[in-house]
Design an enzyme around this catalytic site. Structure first.
Site, short mmCIF file in Angstrom:
data_model
loop_
_atom_site.label_atom_id
_atom_site.label_comp_id
_atom_site.label_asym_id
_atom_site.label_seq_id
_atom_site.Cartn_x
_atom_site.Cartn_y
_atom_site.Cartn_z
CB CYS A 1 10.31 2.46 47.63
SG CYS A 1 11.13 3.89 48.53
N GLY A 2 13.32 1.12 47.53
CA GLY A 2 14.75 1.01 47.93
C GLY A 2 15.15 1.89 49.00
CG HIS A 3 15.68 6.12 47.92
ND1 HIS A 3 16.89 6.10 47.84
CD2 HIS A 3 15.35 6.40 46.58
CE1 HIS A 3 17.38 6.35 46.72
NE2 HIS A 3 16.60 6.47 46.04
CB CYS A 4 11.07 3.10 51.53
SG CYS A 4 10.05 4.01 50.54
#
Ligand SMILES: *[C@@H]1O[C@H](CO)[C@@H](O)[C@H](O)[C@H]1NC(C)=O
Length: 528
Positions: free
Chosen positions: A61-64
């Site tokens: 996950c990019g936001h993570c």
């Protein structure tokens, strides 16, 4: 239902998150203070530490990934303060993910003595620290000296300062209660006349002032008594800036506010400079009633998804009224940018007397497949045609349950294509709206019987195949019909209605998860 109330805001937020998804660079930060948790040691850790912030993440996950260095930094700062920052790989420990109803990544939960609440702070290290400090520390700080006061005046968030006769009296207690409840404002309390003067307060006790960094910096509470209701309403009215510039960082304060009406002004930088005095002046009349937002067209990344959500091109300055709660109603403004005209529009908006605007794709040129395509503009003609029994599926292109339904829905339409009284229709609910359509998830299947178009449509519940929907039509069609439909078999284990699922239409986290998934081109989310 709560999920629905926040729906439209959530779509907007998710669309925004989609475009600002960033791919983080290789790990060049130190995560030594972030505690790794798994199913085996989770409960032990959250119950043996008073304060724990837990991040549920997925490796893809990019936001993570964007959050990770900030989270690590915050963990190091907070370690000395008795707060633990932990993380759980929810793809590996999907049982924990399920237990805490994690639907998207990252999801952060705040545990106090083992009990959890959602985390609602920002995603930068200093925002995490500030949020946690507020949640784990006293809700009100005592200002004892002029030096303390000077420090308080440096704080970036709005501050509320109360001057009371005694730090133990009922007014001091009222402020403590307010501090526990209100988000986004730092509360200070003093019983010192000189300190009070530093914040611009006079000799009267109790008194309260709210100070901000933006335009219209000072608001003074002018009631004689500190009652809970008056204090809350004062803070709600005054804590937000007169005009908020829309961004991922400011979005929560806009959408999670108790004020559920917004003005969104789409304007370029130069254009806004011209309108600003008028817009700010109008905003003063609606404090606590309408949140005034600027969507800066120069910031394409942030503006694009919001424009898309409102079906606007962004070529010219435009003002929209928006009610994210309820069904996400939108109202277009066509007047000129004068204070009077804006106030007039605002008063009607507040009084709910404006005509809402619904978005629509263009009517398709051909529409001769068995399943008829409905758009916002053709809804009246097709769905509200009084001579037809109309079954309508509202879907989202990305929704998995909708994709599963599609072959069955097509089959149903094929079997019924010679029945002239029946229309089997579908509408892309992400691009089309109509006042008669209220959805709580995708797909939503509803039935509009002939001759009863002014009544509420009948929900097709959870029937998700040609046989079930055929049986539903047989039972509900106003005009009886004959057709060779597959036989419906009652599901064995069920007692009442057969169960089906609708995907949370506009669940923020779910949508965020979905979008992350799209960005990362992975199917991992399905494992959750
Ligand atoms: C908790 O368990 C996980 C494995 O499930 C392990 O990787 C981690 O190091 C453990 N953490 C602690 C603090 O013991």
């Amino acid at each position: 239902m709560a999920q629905w109330r926040r729906s439209a805001a959530v779509v907007l937020l998710a669309m925004l998150c989609y475009t600002v998804a960033v791919s983080a660079s290789a790990a060049d930060f130190d995560e030594k203070d972030v505690v790794v948790l798994g199913a085996g040691n989770f409960t032990d850790l959250v119950s043996s530490n008073k304060f724990v912030l837990v991040e549920f993440y997925a490796p893809w996950c990019g936001h993570c990934q964007t959050l990770a260095p900030e989270y690590a930094k915050a963990a190091t700062i907070l370690k000395g303060e008795g707060v633990v920052l932990a993380k759980v790989d929810a793809t590996e420990h999907s049982d924990l993910g399920q237990q805490f109803q994690v639907r998207g990544f990252p999801t952060l939960l705040w545990f106090v003595n083992g009990e959890h609440k959602p985390y609602s702070g920002g995603r930068k290290a200093e925002e995490i620290v500030a949020w946690v400090a507020k949640k784990s520390g006293p809700s009100v700080q005592i200002v004892k000296s002029v030096a303390d006061a000077e420090k308080a005046l440096e704080v970036e968030t709005p501050i509320a300062v109360a001057y009371v006769k005694s730090l133990e009296d009922k007014d001091a207690k009222a402020i403590a209660a307010l501090g526990d409840k209100e988000e986004g404002v730092a509360f200070y309390l003093t019983d010192d006349k000189e300190v009070a003067a530093k914040f611009g307060l006079g000799e009267k006790t109790p008194s309260l002032v709210l100070l901000k960094k933006e335009a219209e910096k000072t608001a003074t509470f002018d009631e004689a008594e500190f009652t809970e209701e008056a204090l809350s309403s004062f803070v709600l009215k005054n804590k937000l800036p007169l005009v908020i510039t829309f961004s991922r960082e400011t979005a929560p304060s806009i959408f999670e506010s108790d004020i559920n009406k917004q003005f969104l002004l789409f304007a370029g930088t130069d254009e806004y400079e011209k309108i600003r005095p008028v817009y700010e002046e109008a905003a003063k009349s609606f404090k606590g009633r309408i949140i005034f937002v600027l969507v800066d067209l120069a910031n394409r990344e942030v503006a694009a998804p919001v424009l898309e959500f409102f079906s606007l091109s962004g070529e010219k300055t435009k003002l929209m009224g928006f009610v994210p709660e309820e069904s996400g109603l939108k109202f277009g403004y066509d007047g000129d940018f004068s204070v009077d005209s804006l106030k007039n529009f605002g008063e009607k908006f507040v009084a709910n007397t404006l005509e809402p605007f619904f978005k629509s794709e263009d009517i398709p040129e051909t529409n001769d497949e068995p399943v008829k395509v409905v758009v916002g503009k053709s809804f009246e003609d097709i769905v509200l045609d009084d001579s037809k029994d109309v079954l309508l599926e509202v879907y989202a292109p990305w929704c998995g349950h909708c994709q599963q339904l599609e072959p069955e829905y097509n089959k149903l339409a094929e079997l019924l294509k010679d029945v002239k009284s029946i229309v089997i229709a579908k509408m892309d609910g992400t691009k089309n709206e109509h006042g008669r359509v209220k959805i709580e998830g995708f797909p939503t299947i509803m039935f509009f019987p002939a001759g009863k178009k002014t009544e509420e449509p009948i929900s097709a519940g959870s029937y998700r195949d040609a046989a079930g929907l055929g049986k539903f039509l047989k039972e509900n069609a106003a005009i009886k019909f004959e057709a060779n439909l597959p036989e419906y078999v009652e599901p064995a284990q069920e007692e009442g209605e057969p169960e089906g699922e609708a995907e949370g239409a506009f669940n923020y986290d779910e949508e965020l998860g979905h979008l992350d998934q799209t960005v990362e081109e992975t199917d991992d989310k399905d494992e959750l």
